[in-house]
Design an enzyme around this catalytic site. Sequence first.
Site, PDB file in Angstrom:
ATOM      1  N   PRO A 163       0.854  -1.199   0.000  1.00 48.34           N
ATOM      2  CA  PRO A 163       0.000   0.000   0.000  1.00 48.34           C
ATOM      3  C   PRO A 163       0.883   1.240   0.000  1.00 48.34           C
ATOM      4  O   PRO A 163       1.844   1.312   0.769  1.00 48.34           O
ATOM      5  CB  PRO A 163      -0.763  -0.111   1.325  1.00 48.34           C
ATOM      6  CG  PRO A 163       0.066  -0.990   2.195  1.00 48.34           C
ATOM      7  CD  PRO A 163       0.851  -1.891   1.289  1.00 48.34           C
ATOM      8  N   MET A 164       0.589   2.199  -0.869  1.00 49.98           N
ATOM      9  CA  MET A 164       1.352   3.458  -0.865  1.00 49.98           C
ATOM     10  C   MET A 164       0.396   4.624  -1.086  1.00 49.98           C
ATOM     11  O   MET A 164      -0.273   4.705  -2.129  1.00 49.98           O
ATOM     12  CB  MET A 164       2.438   3.431  -1.948  1.00 49.98           C
ATOM     13  CG  MET A 164       3.613   2.534  -1.590  1.00 49.98           C
ATOM     14  SD  MET A 164       4.944   2.566  -2.818  1.00 49.98           S
ATOM     15  CE  MET A 164       4.255   1.513  -4.095  1.00 49.98           C
ATOM     16  N   GLN A 167      -6.867  -1.143   2.910  1.00 55.09           N
ATOM     17  CA  GLN A 167      -6.141  -0.951   4.173  1.00 55.09           C
ATOM     18  C   GLN A 167      -6.796   0.132   5.028  1.00 55.09           C
ATOM     19  O   GLN A 167      -6.960   1.271   4.594  1.00 55.09           O
ATOM     20  CB  GLN A 167      -4.684  -0.568   3.916  1.00 55.09           C
ATOM     21  CG  GLN A 167      -3.898  -0.638   5.222  1.00 55.09           C
ATOM     22  CD  GLN A 167      -2.495  -0.111   5.117  1.00 55.09           C
ATOM     23  OE1 GLN A 167      -2.284   1.054   4.805  1.00 55.09           O
ATOM     24  NE2 GLN A 167      -1.527  -0.963   5.406  1.00 55.09           N
ATOM     25  N   CYS A 215       2.277   2.791   9.804  1.00 54.52           N
ATOM     26  CA  CYS A 215       2.516   4.149   9.316  1.00 54.52           C
ATOM     27  C   CYS A 215       3.286   4.975  10.348  1.00 54.52           C
ATOM     28  O   CYS A 215       2.858   5.088  11.502  1.00 54.52           O
ATOM     29  CB  CYS A 215       1.197   4.846   8.968  1.00 54.52           C
ATOM     30  SG  CYS A 215       1.491   6.483   8.301  1.00 54.52           S
ATOM     31  N   LYS A 260      -0.413  -5.180   8.752  1.00 49.28           N
ATOM     32  CA  LYS A 260       0.912  -4.749   8.280  1.00 49.28           C
ATOM     33  C   LYS A 260       1.548  -3.905   9.364  1.00 49.28           C
ATOM     34  O   LYS A 260       0.925  -2.970   9.870  1.00 49.28           O
ATOM     35  CB  LYS A 260       0.765  -3.945   6.983  1.00 49.28           C
ATOM     36  CG  LYS A 260       2.090  -3.438   6.434  1.00 49.28           C
ATOM     37  CD  LYS A 260       1.911  -2.931   5.010  1.00 49.28           C
ATOM     38  CE  LYS A 260       3.219  -2.411   4.433  1.00 49.28           C
ATOM     39  NZ  LYS A 260       3.515  -1.038   4.836  1.00 49.28           N
ATOM     40  N   ASN A 314       8.963  -7.194   4.038  1.00 48.41           N
ATOM     41  CA  ASN A 314       8.864  -5.956   3.256  1.00 48.41           C
ATOM     42  C   ASN A 314      10.001  -5.004   3.625  1.00 48.41           C
ATOM     43  O   ASN A 314      10.489  -5.001   4.737  1.00 48.41           O
ATOM     44  CB  ASN A 314       7.492  -5.305   3.546  1.00 48.41           C
ATOM     45  CG  ASN A 314       7.377  -3.879   3.022  1.00 48.41           C
ATOM     46  OD1 ASN A 314       7.197  -2.938   3.793  1.00 48.41           O
ATOM     47  ND2 ASN A 314       7.467  -3.704   1.734  1.00 48.41           N
ATOM     48  N   GLY A 315      10.390  -4.216   2.627  1.00 45.47           N
ATOM     49  CA  GLY A 315      11.400  -3.181   2.831  1.00 45.47           C
ATOM     50  C   GLY A 315      12.626  -3.393   1.970  1.00 45.47           C
ATOM     51  O   GLY A 315      13.309  -4.421   2.084  1.00 45.47           O
ATOM     52  N   ARG A 357       8.331   0.813  -3.142  1.00 49.40           N
ATOM     53  CA  ARG A 357       8.978   1.805  -4.006  1.00 49.40           C
ATOM     54  C   ARG A 357       9.615   1.203  -5.248  1.00 49.40           C
ATOM     55  O   ARG A 357       9.684   1.867  -6.290  1.00 49.40           O
ATOM     56  CB  ARG A 357      10.009   2.594  -3.180  1.00 49.40           C
ATOM     57  CG  ARG A 357       9.355   3.486  -2.135  1.00 49.40           C
ATOM     58  CD  ARG A 357      10.342   3.952  -1.104  1.00 49.40           C
ATOM     59  NE  ARG A 357      10.854   2.835  -0.303  1.00 49.40           N
ATOM     60  CZ  ARG A 357      11.778   2.937   0.627  1.00 49.40           C
ATOM     61  NH1 ARG A 357      12.313   4.111   0.880  1.00 49.40           N
ATOM     62  NH2 ARG A 357      12.169   1.881   1.313  1.00 49.40           N
TER      63      ARG A 357
HETATM   64  C1  LIG Z   1       4.865   7.196  -0.768  1.00 47.80           C
HETATM   65  C2  LIG Z   1       4.620   6.085   0.194  1.00 47.80           C
HETATM   66  C3  LIG Z   1       3.370   5.917   0.732  1.00 47.80           C
HETATM   67  C4  LIG Z   1       3.114   4.861   1.635  1.00 47.80           C
HETATM   68  N1  LIG Z   1       1.854   4.688   2.121  1.00 47.80           N
HETATM   69  C5  LIG Z   1       1.589   3.610   2.910  1.00 47.80           C
HETATM   70  C6  LIG Z   1       0.253   3.306   3.321  1.00 47.80           C
HETATM   71  O1  LIG Z   1      -0.708   3.998   2.961  1.00 47.80           O
HETATM   72  N2  LIG Z   1       0.078   2.223   4.135  1.00 47.80           N
HETATM   73  C7  LIG Z   1       1.125   1.423   4.536  1.00 47.80           C
HETATM   74  O2  LIG Z   1       0.910   0.446   5.256  1.00 47.80           O
HETATM   75  N3  LIG Z   1       2.385   1.678   4.137  1.00 47.80           N
HETATM   76  C8  LIG Z   1       2.632   2.728   3.330  1.00 47.80           C
HETATM   77  N4  LIG Z   1       3.899   2.940   2.883  1.00 47.80           N
HETATM   78  C9  LIG Z   1       4.959   1.992   3.256  1.00 47.80           C
HETATM   79  C10 LIG Z   1       5.109   0.896   2.193  1.00 47.80           C
HETATM   80  O3  LIG Z   1       3.941   0.109   2.113  1.00 47.80           O
HETATM   81  C11 LIG Z   1       6.314  -0.019   2.518  1.00 47.80           C
HETATM   82  O4  LIG Z   1       6.103  -0.623   3.765  1.00 47.80           O
HETATM   83  C12 LIG Z   1       7.626   0.746   2.567  1.00 47.80           C
HETATM   84  O5  LIG Z   1       7.733   1.655   1.491  1.00 47.80           O
HETATM   85  C13 LIG Z   1       8.829  -0.215   2.527  1.00 47.80           C
HETATM   86  O6  LIG Z   1       8.794  -1.015   1.386  1.00 47.80           O
HETATM   87  P1  LIG Z   1       9.658  -0.659   0.049  1.00 47.80           P
HETATM   88  O7  LIG Z   1      11.085  -0.499   0.486  1.00 47.80           O
HETATM   89  O8  LIG Z   1       9.446  -1.822  -0.870  1.00 47.80           O
HETATM   90  O9  LIG Z   1       9.132   0.638  -0.490  1.00 47.80           O
HETATM   91  C14 LIG Z   1       4.166   3.989   2.006  1.00 47.80           C
HETATM   92  C15 LIG Z   1       5.431   4.172   1.455  1.00 47.80           C
HETATM   93  C16 LIG Z   1       5.664   5.192   0.554  1.00 47.80           C
HETATM   94  C17 LIG Z   1       7.043   5.349  -0.043  1.00 47.80           C
END
Ligand SMILES: Cc1cc2nc3c(=O)[nH]c(=O)nc-3n(C[C@H](O)[C@H](O)[C@H](O)COP(=O)(O)O)c2cc1C
Length: 312
Positions: free
Chosen positions: A13-14, A66, A96, A135, A196-197, A221
């Site tokens: 989710p982003m 979510q 978050c 999450k 994740n991450g 990302r």
């Molecule tokens: C722009 C942005 C918005 C995000 N919004 C959410 C969200 O709405 N809910 C959530 O659980 N995580 C959110 N995240 C976190 C991501 O879901 C993820 O846990 C985090 O980016 C790490 O994973 P990655 O390294 O693959 O990006 C967000 C991350 C980014 C960069």
Amino acid sequence: MSGSSKPIVLLAPMAGITDLPFRRVVRSFGDFMVFSEMVASQAVVRAVRRTGKIMEADDDQHTSIQLVGADPQIMAQATELVCGLGAKHIDINFGCPVKKVIKTDAGSAIMRDEKRAAEIIDAVVKAASVPVSVKMRLGWDEEHMNAKAIAMIAEDLGVAMVTVHGRTRNQMFSGKANWKAVAEVKDAVKIPVIVNGDIVDAETAKRALEESGADGVMIGRGALGSPWILRDIQSAIPTQNAPQLRVKTARTHIDYMFEFYEPSTSIKLSRRIMMYYIKGMQNAGQYRQMATLLKSRDQIDELLELLTLHIS
Ligand SMILES: Cc1cc2nc3c(=O)[nH]c(=O)nc-3n(C[C@H](O)[C@H](O)[C@H](O)COP(=O)(O)O)c2cc1C
């Protein structure tokens, strides 16, 4: 990857990114489960109009909605409403880290209060007619890494899956995700655990799965501007002809946005979306400025034409 079976690969989710058009683009590369951006439970209950757009999904999108919130009753009400609207899956946000959300005791702030976490999970699971996942992060800070305890609570209360972003709240997005720390969660529960991450390709996915022992990976990302990486990760085969695919996918993404939003919103969002695709191209600096100045669909199409010439 563990054995010969394919790992579970999910789109994270982003906020501001995983809308219906982007989820559709990602799912054009495979049958991946995808997540809506977080939706405030109070906003769902108050029927704030914007939330409808955030949660909209194609019937076949396998979208998890979510929810974020601190009040178990409101989370339960929101769950009922969202299930009534046809959600296939609900995810609870305990990860978050942003101040606006922490101030309301929601998101990763809930990890500091396991009793409250249990109340929220219990309320949502009881109200839901679909599977529920959670999450979370590793914990609030290095001294309070309680993802394992929260995962055990979640499993006991009927949660179907947990995802762990390998950072604490205090790390925000700094440093490196600690995939090894997710192994402790995996060892403690029987439900699927997703790591994740910082997973951006088949190689990092393989390492994350080996270090955590997790059942699958969630990609955030890394999918921006390269949504096919979910397919690369699942198949362990890198995509060929990525430049051509990049421009083709950007065009499809723009088309989906114009179908879904008003033209003015689509144009505004296109500036950012085009940047993601351009960023992954070689020597495309000159096109970045153009992307920031886009004012019409014609200009977007012109930029796409230029990008096509650039790669041919
Ligand atoms: C722009 C942005 C918005 C995000 N919004 C959410 C969200 O709405 N809910 C959530 O659980 N995580 C959110 N995240 C976190 C991501 O879901 C993820 O846990 C985090 O980016 C790490 O994973 P990655 O390294 O693959 O990006 C967000 C991350 C980014 C960069």
